[in-house]
Design a protein around this motif. Sequence first.
Motif, PDB file in Angstrom:
ATOM      1  N   GLU A 120      10.810  17.487  16.218  1.00 37.40           N
ATOM      2  CA  GLU A 120      11.524  17.117  17.301  1.00 37.40           C
ATOM      3  C   GLU A 120      13.048  17.590  17.160  1.00 37.40           C
ATOM      4  N   ALA A 121      13.529  17.462  15.951  1.00 37.28           N
ATOM      5  CA  ALA A 121      14.931  17.717  15.520  1.00 37.28           C
ATOM      6  C   ALA A 121      14.878  19.525  15.714  1.00 37.28           C
ATOM      7  N   HIS A 140      20.700  28.302  20.836  1.00 38.54           N
ATOM      8  CA  HIS A 140      20.539  29.138  21.951  1.00 38.54           C
ATOM      9  C   HIS A 140      21.597  30.120  22.224  1.00 38.54           C
ATOM     10  N   GLY A 141      21.291  31.159  22.192  1.00 39.01           N
ATOM     11  CA  GLY A 141      22.561  32.375  22.634  1.00 39.01           C
ATOM     12  C   GLY A 141      23.223  32.564  21.444  1.00 39.01           C
ATOM     13  N   LEU A 142      23.121  32.185  20.238  1.00 42.75           N
ATOM     14  CA  LEU A 142      23.723  32.382  19.028  1.00 42.75           C
ATOM     15  C   LEU A 142      23.197  33.605  18.295  1.00 42.75           C
ATOM     16  N   LYS A 183      17.237  24.216  17.793  1.00 41.80           N
ATOM     17  CA  LYS A 183      16.950  25.565  18.651  1.00 41.80           C
ATOM     18  C   LYS A 183      17.610  25.693  19.713  1.00 41.80           C
ATOM     19  N   GLU A 184      17.613  24.684  20.697  1.00 45.42           N
ATOM     20  CA  GLU A 184      18.190  24.357  21.983  1.00 45.42           C
ATOM     21  C   GLU A 184      19.819  24.578  21.771  1.00 45.42           C
ATOM     22  N   GLY A 207      19.131  17.443  11.514  1.00 50.16           N
ATOM     23  CA  GLY A 207      19.122  16.708  12.710  1.00 50.16           C
ATOM     24  C   GLY A 207      19.409  17.624  14.149  1.00 50.16           C
ATOM     25  N   SER A 208      20.819  17.538  14.489  1.00 46.95           N
ATOM     26  CA  SER A 208      20.932  18.504  15.681  1.00 46.95           C
ATOM     27  C   SER A 208      21.383  19.660  15.230  1.00 46.95           C
TER      28      SER A 208
END
Length: 189
Positions: A77-78, A87-89, A83-84, A53-54
């Motif tokens: 889309e999930a 981000h940064g990991l 990915k968002e 999911g998220s």
Amino acid sequence: MNVIAGKYKHRKLKTLPSLSTRPTTARVKEDLFNILNNYFIFTNKISLDLFAGSGALSLEGLSRGIKKAYVNDLNPEALEIIKENFHGLDPDDFVLSQSDYLVLLNQLVHNQVKVDLIYLDPPFPHTEYYEQFFQKLASINLLNNWGVVVVESPIPLEEIINGWLKLLKSKVVKSKVDKYLYIFRLEEN
């Protein structure tokens, strides 16, 4: 929704604005991780989220010390939301995939991946996924001994397991749609 604890505590998470995913509510996620803390040490373990999911559950695990997270969702889309959120990991801390969950399980076994923690929270209309997953898991060498499977389900699951995993904890979360939380562990002698 935010990460609850650990090194990414308070990190805001995005979710899909549609009904195509059903994010675990903050209350359920907090209950789940509070229970899990009694049975599982996150540090240097490997996790798998088949219906991410998220990515909230995997990110919470990474925040608490998971060494590597395999994060999967078939919905493109999930995957973009994940990915968002990631981000940064450090990209070495996770592997993202967009596969059918049964195909992914086969790929992981073929690649000799072993995991310590599995999150299972498929779309609720697909209750057949629970039985398929547990049958598959029983037939492959994926879950390490003392590994844990965390499940959120719209239906009771005790009869599906047939005792090959030990039920550590179950809880009914009352809401508009009741949810069943389960924590199972593989305990081989």
